[in-house]
Design a protein around this motif. Structure first.
Motif, short mmCIF file in Angstrom:
data_model
loop_
_atom_site.label_atom_id
_atom_site.label_comp_id
_atom_site.label_asym_id
_atom_site.label_seq_id
_atom_site.Cartn_x
_atom_site.Cartn_y
_atom_site.Cartn_z
N ARG A 167 -3.75 -7.02 18.19
CA ARG A 167 -3.98 -6.05 17.12
C ARG A 167 -4.36 -6.77 15.83
NH1 ARG A 167 -4.02 -1.08 19.80
NH2 ARG A 167 -2.35 -1.07 21.34
N VAL A 168 -4.97 -6.04 14.91
CA VAL A 168 -5.41 -6.63 13.65
C VAL A 168 -4.87 -5.82 12.47
CG1 VAL A 168 -7.40 -7.13 12.17
CG2 VAL A 168 -7.52 -7.59 14.62
N LEU A 169 -4.30 -6.55 11.50
CA LEU A 169 -3.85 -5.94 10.24
C LEU A 169 -4.55 -6.68 9.10
CD1 LEU A 169 -1.98 -4.12 8.55
CD2 LEU A 169 -0.23 -5.90 8.73
N MET A 170 -5.34 -5.98 8.32
CA MET A 170 -5.99 -6.58 7.16
C MET A 170 -4.99 -6.62 6.01
SD MET A 170 -8.93 -7.01 8.61
CE MET A 170 -9.75 -7.77 7.20
N VAL A 171 -4.81 -7.81 5.43
CA VAL A 171 -3.90 -7.98 4.29
C VAL A 171 -4.73 -8.64 3.19
CG1 VAL A 171 -1.71 -8.92 3.46
CG2 VAL A 171 -1.97 -8.31 5.87
N THR A 172 -5.12 -7.88 2.19
CA THR A 172 -6.16 -8.37 1.30
C THR A 172 -5.96 -8.00 -0.16
OG1 THR A 172 -8.55 -8.29 0.92
CG2 THR A 172 -7.51 -6.32 1.79
#
Length: 207
Positions: free
Chosen positions: A77-82
């Protein structure tokens, strides 16, 4: 344990995220990378469950890295933290297959909870960004206008942009003029700023 990858080109931010997440009893940061083009190989080698990706990274931006992860490692899975809390980037991240999108000043407990929820297959989005994305339309720029404006963002001349994109200088001027009009700007620099703030320009790859 949920195995995590943290990707961010700023070592201090990357280390802080890894340290905070590693304090959680069910989370383990197994690998850190500083470049977007290292994400897929690292995630594969370390059997990562959730990849936490920044948007702007050298080699490959986080949006493209997310797309590759989802295509090549479907169980990850991918979680964008930006830092780039913009509705346009949120929409692009979701289109790339990310399961979540949060900003870097998210409290540690909420970030850890976001990781768990994304790992469980749920969608996690910063509430203020979600609301803003509903009120903002999609980009008014065509694909070619986006390419030209992105190339112009570095401050090069019309000739430079024409050479980079293999276009005539007249075509570049026409696209720039159209972009300025569509963004309601007065100058090329202002058009770039408006497009970036709305997430209509994807991040440029840094070397």
């Amino acid at each position: 344990m949920i195995r995590l990858l943290v990707a961010d080109d700023q070592s201090l931010v990357r280390g802080a995220l890894a340290a905070l997440l590693s304090l959680e009893p069910d989370l383990e940061v197994v690998v850190e990378v500083a470049r977007g083009d290292e994400v897929v190989a690292a995630a594969r080698a370390h059997e990562v469950d959730v990849a936490l990706l920044d948007v702007e990274m050298p080699g490959l931006d986080g949006l493209e890295a997310a797309r590759l992860v989802r295509a090549q490692l479907p169980t990850c899975r991918v979680l964008m933290v930006t830092t780039f809390g913009r509705p346009g980037y949120l929409r692009a991240a979701m289109a790339a297959g990310a399961g979540g999108f949060v900003v870097k000043d998210t409290p540690a407990a909420q970030l850890a909870d976001a990781v768990r929820r994304v790992h469980a297959g749920l969608v996690v989005v910063d509430p203020s960004l979600a609301a803003e994305s509903l009120t903002q339309g999609t980009s008014p720029l065509t694909d070619r206008e986006t390419d030209v404006l992105r190339a112009a963002a570095d401050g090069g001349t019309v000739a430079d942009v024409a050479r980079e994109l293999s276009l005539s200088e007249g075509t570049v001027r026409n696209h720039l003029s159209s972009s300025i009009g569509k963004t309601g700007a007065r100058t090329r620099a202002e058009a770039v700023r408006v497009a970036v703030e709305n997430g209509w320009l994807p991040p440029r790859h840094r070397v």
